[in-house]
Every structure is written in structure tokens, then in C-alpha cells.
Design an enzyme around this catalytic site. Structure first.
Site, mmCIF file in Angstrom:
data_model
loop_
_atom_site.group_PDB
_atom_site.id
_atom_site.type_symbol
_atom_site.label_atom_id
_atom_site.label_comp_id
_atom_site.label_asym_id
_atom_site.label_seq_id
_atom_site.Cartn_x
_atom_site.Cartn_y
_atom_site.Cartn_z
ATOM 1 N N GLY A 111 101.153 42.876 147.422
ATOM 2 C CA GLY A 111 101.644 43.697 146.306
ATOM 3 C C GLY A 111 102.937 43.141 145.726
ATOM 4 N N ALA A 143 102.708 48.880 152.524
ATOM 5 C CA ALA A 143 101.556 49.344 151.745
ATOM 6 C C ALA A 143 101.832 50.732 151.191
ATOM 7 C CB ALA A 143 100.314 49.384 152.627
ATOM 8 N N GLY A 144 101.509 50.942 149.949
ATOM 9 C CA GLY A 144 101.724 52.272 149.379
ATOM 10 C C GLY A 144 100.997 52.423 148.057
ATOM 11 N N TYR A 172 103.740 61.791 147.216
ATOM 12 C CA TYR A 172 104.462 60.533 147.510
ATOM 13 C C TYR A 172 105.828 60.823 148.144
ATOM 14 C CZ TYR A 172 106.173 55.767 146.339
ATOM 15 O OH TYR A 172 106.681 54.482 146.364
ATOM 16 N N PRO A 214 113.736 51.455 148.539
ATOM 17 C CA PRO A 214 113.957 50.840 147.224
ATOM 18 C C PRO A 214 113.989 51.904 146.132
ATOM 19 C CG PRO A 214 112.104 49.795 148.367
ATOM 20 C CD PRO A 214 112.434 51.057 149.102
ATOM 21 N N GLY A 215 114.761 51.619 145.117
ATOM 22 C CA GLY A 215 114.681 52.405 143.884
ATOM 23 C C GLY A 215 113.554 51.860 143.031
HETATM 24 N N1 CAA Z 1 111.751 66.650 134.929
HETATM 25 C C1 CAA Z 1 111.540 67.882 134.412
HETATM 26 N N2 CAA Z 1 110.524 68.181 133.611
HETATM 27 C C2 CAA Z 1 109.682 67.210 133.294
HETATM 28 C C3 CAA Z 1 109.828 65.898 133.782
HETATM 29 C C4 CAA Z 1 110.919 65.645 134.619
HETATM 30 N N3 CAA Z 1 111.146 64.415 135.130
HETATM 31 N N4 CAA Z 1 108.823 65.155 133.273
HETATM 32 C C5 CAA Z 1 108.052 65.966 132.538
HETATM 33 N N5 CAA Z 1 108.572 67.200 132.510
HETATM 34 C C6 CAA Z 1 108.062 68.386 131.842
HETATM 35 C C7 CAA Z 1 107.509 68.079 130.464
HETATM 36 O O1 CAA Z 1 108.546 68.076 129.509
HETATM 37 C C8 CAA Z 1 106.525 69.215 130.262
HETATM 38 O O2 CAA Z 1 107.242 70.403 129.993
HETATM 39 P P1 CAA Z 1 106.572 71.629 129.184
HETATM 40 O O3 CAA Z 1 105.381 72.065 129.995
HETATM 41 O O4 CAA Z 1 107.659 72.653 129.149
HETATM 42 O O5 CAA Z 1 106.212 71.067 127.859
HETATM 43 C C9 CAA Z 1 105.930 69.355 131.647
HETATM 44 O O6 CAA Z 1 106.926 68.864 132.559
HETATM 45 C C10 CAA Z 1 104.667 68.534 131.803
HETATM 46 O O7 CAA Z 1 104.018 68.975 132.958
HETATM 47 P P2 CAA Z 1 102.549 68.471 133.247
HETATM 48 O O8 CAA Z 1 102.102 68.992 134.574
HETATM 49 O O9 CAA Z 1 101.648 68.759 132.091
HETATM 50 O O10 CAA Z 1 102.799 66.922 133.391
HETATM 51 P P3 CAA Z 1 101.973 65.719 132.801
HETATM 52 O O11 CAA Z 1 100.564 65.864 133.248
HETATM 53 O O12 CAA Z 1 102.251 65.560 131.356
HETATM 54 O O13 CAA Z 1 102.645 64.455 133.521
HETATM 55 C C11 CAA Z 1 103.330 63.134 135.397
HETATM 56 C C12 CAA Z 1 103.126 64.548 134.846
HETATM 57 C C13 CAA Z 1 102.025 62.365 135.418
HETATM 58 C C14 CAA Z 1 103.812 63.310 136.821
HETATM 59 C C15 CAA Z 1 104.357 62.400 134.539
HETATM 60 O O14 CAA Z 1 105.500 63.209 134.387
HETATM 61 C C16 CAA Z 1 104.800 61.073 135.176
HETATM 62 O O15 CAA Z 1 104.091 60.082 135.157
HETATM 63 N N6 CAA Z 1 106.028 61.052 135.740
HETATM 64 C C17 CAA Z 1 106.572 59.877 136.384
HETATM 65 C C18 CAA Z 1 106.542 60.082 137.856
HETATM 66 C C19 CAA Z 1 107.255 58.949 138.521
HETATM 67 O O16 CAA Z 1 108.444 58.734 138.347
HETATM 68 N N7 CAA Z 1 106.534 58.185 139.340
HETATM 69 C C20 CAA Z 1 107.148 57.074 139.992
HETATM 70 C C21 CAA Z 1 106.103 56.015 140.164
HETATM 71 S S1 CAA Z 1 106.812 54.511 140.775
HETATM 72 C C22 CAA Z 1 107.016 54.770 142.411
HETATM 73 O O17 CAA Z 1 106.628 55.759 142.941
HETATM 74 C C23 CAA Z 1 107.701 53.664 143.169
HETATM 75 C C24 CAA Z 1 108.935 54.146 143.792
HETATM 76 O O18 CAA Z 1 108.941 54.297 145.001
HETATM 77 C C25 CAA Z 1 110.148 54.349 142.976
#
Ligand code: CAA
Length: 249
Positions: free
Chosen positions: A16, A92-93, A156, A186-187
Site C-alpha cells: 500500500g 494493513a488497513g 475506523y 500518522p495524520g
Molecule cells: N463535521 C461536522 N459535520 C459534517 C462534517 C464534519 N467533518 N462533514 C459533513 N458534515 C455534515 C454535512 O454538512 C451535512 O450536514 P447537514 O445534514 O446539516 O446538511 C451532514 O454532515 C452530512 O451527513 P451525511 O450522513 O449525509 O454524510 P454524507 O453521506 O454526505 O458523507 C462521509 C459522510 C462519507 C463520511 C463524508 O463526510 C466523508 O467522506 N468524510 C471524510 C471522512 C474522512 O476524513 N475519512 C478519512 C479517510 S483517510 C484515512 O482514514 C487515513 C487516516 O488514517 C488519516
């Protein structure tokens, strides 16, 4: 029976984004590195690319980390072919991001299985060899999101926080046996996993990082080499945050 004599490192998720940099850094540091993978085709292309870069002391192992018996058989194979595992890096993740109100039991289970239950399986399967050798290193790659929680990642975040609980418990159990167990958190690192977050969300995350950029896989790998070193024997049960200042706990 193996003829190679370098210490053996097993890196799960070795093919990865972060795993690749860890394998390269460990190979450069003198380990014989076994990268375990999930996708055979991707893994074979990965190995060919590493050979092109000049790495010879790398091998692949297809091991289903969520299956205890498969891990056991995989570790037996590694021992037979290359020698006992001296360094285990759990890298792995997967993600199955969703708000909890929409999260399916399957999304929950897949992440807990792959990101947490796998760590029990791998540690359990290497620990007896490490105890017998009187030496071993385990580095668990967690996440900033296990430290602070993350919107959309109940599964997660739970797995990654749980990983450090296992680290601290196992560190105590092995502290007098020459084995260290540490967590590295990690961030946001510039890998495919991060690039698959919707761009608008990704950019808003980047803004919250004090150094104003995503990390590089190499910036994680060099810390793994440091924790793995025999001279790092006083560091155990620790968590090391590498996140550009995004979370300071
Ligand atoms: N904080 C607060 N509110 C948030 C938000 C946040 N960070 N993000 C979205 N919202 C709000 C929206 O504004 C919306 O509000 P309203 O309902 O009032 O309009 C609501 O939450 C949306 O809720 P839904 O359940 O409908 O969310 P969605 O289906 O549109 O999307 C999600 C949800 C898929 C989780 C999307 O927010 C997303 O992809 N977020 C990123 C998550 C993330 O950071 N993942 C990290 C991956 S990388 C990794 O994991 C590696 C590592 O170790 C760092």
C-alpha cells in the site's frame, strides 16, 4: 530451510501507500522484508517495480489477515523460507466511511476485522518466535483518527483506538522479554486512501493541518526504522504522532 541471514521484517499492507515506503526503508536498513498483500495482481506488479528499483531483499506473501489459521500458516511459511519474524509492522488497513446513522453492520465488521482483529492474529502468530529469540519489535500503524475520532469513521476510529490498547497491553506482557510494542499514528499522508476522499472535504482537512500539507509516506517509514532499531529498546507501549501538528494529545 532458509539460507538468507538478514533479520526478517513482516509488513502487512506492505504494497500500500505507506506500506511501500516502510518496506523500502526497512530493506535499505538491512532487513529481509516480507510484504503481505491482499490483491495478488497488484502485488506482483509491485514486486516487479521494487526489483526495477534495485531491491533484492524483498518478498511477497498472500495472507488473509482476518483469518487466524491463514495467519498461522503464513507465519510458518515465512519462517521456513526466510527465518522467524523479528519485526512485525501492522500496516494493513481499509476505510468504509459513513456516518453512523447510515453505516451497515457489514461496513462496521469489515473495518474492525481488517484493521483490528488482524492485529491480534498477526501478533499472536509471531509472539512465540519473538519470546523464544528473546528479541522482537512490533510497530502498529494506527491513525490520527484513532486519537481524536473522525466524522464519518466510527468504525475506523474504533479500530485504530483499539489498536493502541492492544499495543499497551502487549508491551507490558513482553517488557522483560526483549520485545517492544509501539503504535505510530500518522495524520493525513498523501496516499490513494487520502486522495479518494472527496476533494472539497480533503481540502478542508488540509487547511486544518498546521504545516499546511499532507505528510509523505517516507516520513512515516523513517519512524518505523527508528522504533525497530535494537537501540530503541527503552521505547515500549508508546504512541508516536506524526501528523503535521493536526492533533496534539
Ligand atoms: N463535521 C461536522 N459535520 C459534517 C462534517 C464534519 N467533518 N462533514 C459533513 N458534515 C455534515 C454535512 O454538512 C451535512 O450536514 P447537514 O445534514 O446539516 O446538511 C451532514 O454532515 C452530512 O451527513 P451525511 O450522513 O449525509 O454524510 P454524507 O453521506 O454526505 O458523507 C462521509 C459522510 C462519507 C463520511 C463524508 O463526510 C466523508 O467522506 N468524510 C471524510 C471522512 C474522512 O476524513 N475519512 C478519512 C479517510 S483517510 C484515512 O482514514 C487515513 C487516516 O488514517 C488519516
Amino acid at each position: 530451510m532458509t539460507t538468507q541471514t538478514a533479520p526478517v521484517a513482516w509488513v502487512t499492507g506492505g504494497t500500500g501507500g505507506i506500506g511501500t515506503a516502510i518496506c523500502q526503508a526497512l530493506a535499505e536498513a538491512g532487513y529481509f522484508v516480507v510484504a503481505s498483500y491482499h490483491n495478488r495482481e497488484k502485488a506482483q506488479a509491485w514486486l516487479a517495480a521494487r526489483r526495477d528499483e534495485g531491491f533484492e531483499n524483498l518478498a511477497l506473501a498472500g495472507i488473509n489477515l482476518t483469518d487466524f489459521d491463514a495467519c498461522h500458516a503464513g507465519v510458518d511459511d515465512i519462517r521456513r523460507q526466510y527465518g522467524p519474524v523479528e519485526l512485525l509492522v501492522n500496516c494493513a488497513g481499509i476505510t468504509r466511511d459513513s456516518t453512523l446513522k447510515k453505516m451497515s453492520p457489514q461496513q462496521w465488521r469489515e473495518v474492525i476485522d481488517c484493521n483490528l482483529n488482524s492485529v491480534f492474529n498477526t501478533c499472536r502468530c509471531v509472539i512465540e518466535d519473538m519470546l523464544e529469540a528473546g528479541h522482537g519489535r512490533i510497530v502498529n500503524i494506527s491513525s490520527i483518527n484513532g486519537r481524536k475520532g473522525q466524522f464519518g469513521q466510527a468504525n475506523y476510529s474504533a479500530a485504530k483506538t483499539g489498536m493502541h490498547g492492544l499495543t499497551m497491553a502487549l508491551a507490558q506482557e513482553t517488557a522483560t522479554k526483549g520485545i517492544t510494542v509501539n503504535t505510530l499514528s500518522p495524520g493525513y499522508i498523501a496516499t490513494d486512501m487520502i486522495m479518494s476522499i472527496p476533494e472539497k472535504i480533503r481540502e478542508s482537512i488540509r487547511e486544518t493541518i498546521p504545516v499546511k500539507r499532507f505528510g509523505k509516506p517516507e516520513e512515516i517509514a523513517r519512524a518505523v526504522v527508528f522504533l525497530a532499531d535494537r537501540e530503541s529498546g527503552f521505547i515500549t507501549g508508546a504512541n508516536l504522532d506524526i501528523n503535521g501538528g493536526q492533533f496534539m494529545g
